[in-house]
Design an enzyme around this catalytic site. Structure first.
Site, PDB file in Angstrom:
ATOM      1  N   GLY A 125      -4.938   6.152   5.446  1.00 47.90           N
ATOM      2  CA  GLY A 125      -5.543   5.339   4.641  1.00 47.90           C
ATOM      3  C   GLY A 125      -6.076   3.985   5.417  1.00 47.90           C
ATOM      4  N   ASP A 149       1.413  -0.741   3.408  1.00 44.57           N
ATOM      5  CA  ASP A 149       2.778  -0.511   2.975  1.00 44.57           C
ATOM      6  C   ASP A 149       3.760  -1.155   3.708  1.00 44.57           C
ATOM      7  OD1 ASP A 149       1.069   1.027   1.076  1.00 44.57           O
ATOM      8  OD2 ASP A 149       1.592   3.044   2.340  1.00 44.57           O
ATOM      9  N   ARG A 204       1.472  -5.211 -21.884  1.00 41.94           N
ATOM     10  CA  ARG A 204       0.238  -5.001 -21.259  1.00 41.94           C
ATOM     11  C   ARG A 204       0.397  -4.431 -19.781  1.00 41.94           C
ATOM     12  NH1 ARG A 204      -0.637  -5.389 -25.807  1.00 41.94           N
ATOM     13  NH2 ARG A 204      -2.582  -6.205 -26.906  1.00 41.94           N
ATOM     14  N   GLU A 255       4.518   1.538  -7.130  1.00 35.75           N
ATOM     15  CA  GLU A 255       3.913   2.916  -7.649  1.00 35.75           C
ATOM     16  C   GLU A 255       4.918   3.988  -7.690  1.00 35.75           C
ATOM     17  OE1 GLU A 255       0.360   3.776  -5.226  1.00 35.75           O
ATOM     18  OE2 GLU A 255       1.447   3.574  -3.532  1.00 35.75           O
ATOM     19  N   ARG A 313      -6.392  -2.774  -0.915  1.00 35.24           N
ATOM     20  CA  ARG A 313      -6.639  -2.121   0.364  1.00 35.24           C
ATOM     21  C   ARG A 313      -7.880  -2.700   0.777  1.00 35.24           C
ATOM     22  NH1 ARG A 313      -5.369   3.967   0.323  1.00 35.24           N
ATOM     23  NH2 ARG A 313      -7.351   4.294   1.219  1.00 35.24           N
TER      24      ARG A 313
HETATM   25  O1  F6P Z   1      -0.567   4.188   2.394  1.00 30.96           O
HETATM   26  C1  F6P Z   1      -1.520   3.348   2.034  1.00 30.96           C
HETATM   27  C2  F6P Z   1      -1.770   3.592   0.494  1.00 30.96           C
HETATM   28  O2  F6P Z   1      -2.586   2.947  -0.074  1.00 30.96           O
HETATM   29  C3  F6P Z   1      -0.499   3.797  -0.408  1.00 30.96           C
HETATM   30  O3  F6P Z   1      -0.008   2.566  -0.734  1.00 30.96           O
HETATM   31  C4  F6P Z   1      -0.999   4.702  -1.515  1.00 30.96           C
HETATM   32  O4  F6P Z   1       0.001   5.342  -1.968  1.00 30.96           O
HETATM   33  C5  F6P Z   1      -1.709   5.660  -0.852  1.00 30.96           C
HETATM   34  O5  F6P Z   1      -2.261   5.008   0.371  1.00 30.96           O
HETATM   35  C6  F6P Z   1      -3.159   6.052  -1.510  1.00 30.96           C
HETATM   36  O6  F6P Z   1      -3.852   7.072  -0.762  1.00 30.96           O
HETATM   37  P1  F6P Z   1      -5.115   7.186  -0.901  1.00 30.96           P
HETATM   38  O7  F6P Z   1      -5.973   6.685  -0.205  1.00 30.96           O
HETATM   39  O8  F6P Z   1      -5.174   8.833  -0.207  1.00 30.96           O
HETATM   40  O9  F6P Z   1      -5.335   7.718  -2.214  1.00 30.96           O
END
Ligand code: F6P
Length: 345
Positions: free
Chosen positions: A12, A129, A269, A224, A278
């Protein structure tokens, strides 16, 4: 003969990757090495999608989010044909060594490419993360926490105005680093993290007490991958399979919000921050960390420290064997979470 240093950004994306690319190119340039930028993670090495990076091609990119090389989650070890193509392109482009900036799971792919396939690889840990063992922090994390904190600040004011409970779902994959840091910074009333299963009854009691004390608004930060304690599991199997998908986590915030509403009668909510965490400009801290790691990683290739990654330990960047850290997820520090707990309720 020219020395060619390959560079991959994989997994990612995260803020700071362009700062790392610039740093690698500048340090290599000073050491008379040429950097070959490999596009879209390992796929670029399979397909020969590779271009030399120069001082001018990386000028002024350190403040940009994303990665000018592109990225993917592709793992070459899954596929024999890809491994053959990589071998071919490695020779064709005359690559001498490779720097791979990657996240947790994928650093272990780098480790195996070094150990099993014999490629001289140096790793750079990167992820929002902050779950990579062996390094105190990864770049990308500080930016994600800053973005999440700003969002919580904004949600605070609307929660207060409407006397509502705001559930904020943040990323972090299987660790609660982003949730805990952003929760502390944003004065969350409760923070739910994957490392500690939560009791929905305790959360609802706390929120109801806050209301009785004249504080009818609350902020609940949910990572999450946070999960209810098995004794108080309120999710059906189908809901769990929707939320806890390995390839795409997300949705627990929605169910926590619904359950709070049902049990307390408080208006709840939900805001899911998702990919916003990100994207965009890296913080100064992340730019500096990425730059230090990029410079250090090139120096590791010069010293022949392959099968290692650059890591932050206290104030220093050091070299850590990938074998010691690959496949190990770094959980949230207990001390930090205990500090957060002082402010719950
Ligand atoms: O590892 C970084 C991250 O943004 C995590 O926090 C998240 O669960 C995951 O990547 C999402 O991944 P993708 O970009 O494959 O949807």
């Amino acid at each position: 003969m020219d020395e060619y240093l390959g560079l991959i950004t994989g997994g990612g994306d995260c803020p700071g990757l362009n700062a790392v690319i610039r740093a690698v190119v500048r340090r290599a340039d000073a050491g008379k090495k040429t950097v070959l930028g490999i596009h879209s993670g390992w796929i670029g090495l399979v397909e020969g999608d590779i271009e030399p990076l120069t001082r001018s091609s990386v000028a002024g990119i350190q403040y940009r989010g994303g990665t000018i090389l592109g990225t993917s989650r592709f793992n070459p070890l899954d596929d024999k044909e890809s491994l053959q193509k990589i071998r071919h392109n490695w020779r064709k482009f005359g690559i001498n060594s490779l720097i791979v900036a990657r996240g947790n799971g994928t650093l272990s792919a780098s480790m195996r490419m070094w150990k099993e396939e014999g490629y001289p690889i140096v790793g750079i840990p990167k992820t929002i993360d902050n779950d990579i063992e062996g390094t105190d922090y990864t770049f990308g994390f500080d930016t994600a926490v800053s973005i999440a904190t700003e969002a919580i600040d904004r949600l605070h004011t609307t929660a207060e105005a409407h006397h509502r409970v705001m559930v904020v779902e943040v990323m972090g994959r299987h660790s609660g680093w982003i949730a805990t840091h952003a929760g502390i910074a944003g004065a969350a009333d409760i923070i739910l993290i994957p490392e500690i299963p939560f009791r929905i009854s305790a959360i609802c009691d706390m929120l109801s007490k806050r209301k009785d004390m004249g504080r009818p608004f609350s902020i609940v930060v949910v990572a999450e991958d946070a999960r209810p304690d098995k004794d108080e599991d309120f999710l059906s199997d189908e809901e769990k399979s929707q939320i806890y998908r390995e390839e795409h986590l997300g949705g627990i915030g929605h169910f926590v919000g619904l359950e709070i509403g049902k049990r307390t009668g408080l208006p709840a909510r939900v805001a899911v921050l998702g990919y916003i965490q990100r994207g965009g400009t890296p913080t100064a801290y992340d730019r500096v960390l990425a730059t230090r790691m990029g410079v250090y990683a090139v120096e590791m290739t010069m010293r022949g420290e392959f099968g290692h990654m650059a890591a932050l330990r206290g104030p220093d960047i050091v070299s850590v064997p990938l074998e010691q850290v690959a496949n190990i997820r770094k959980p949230v520090s207990r001390e930090i979470y205990r500090t957060a707990e002082v402010f719950f309720g």
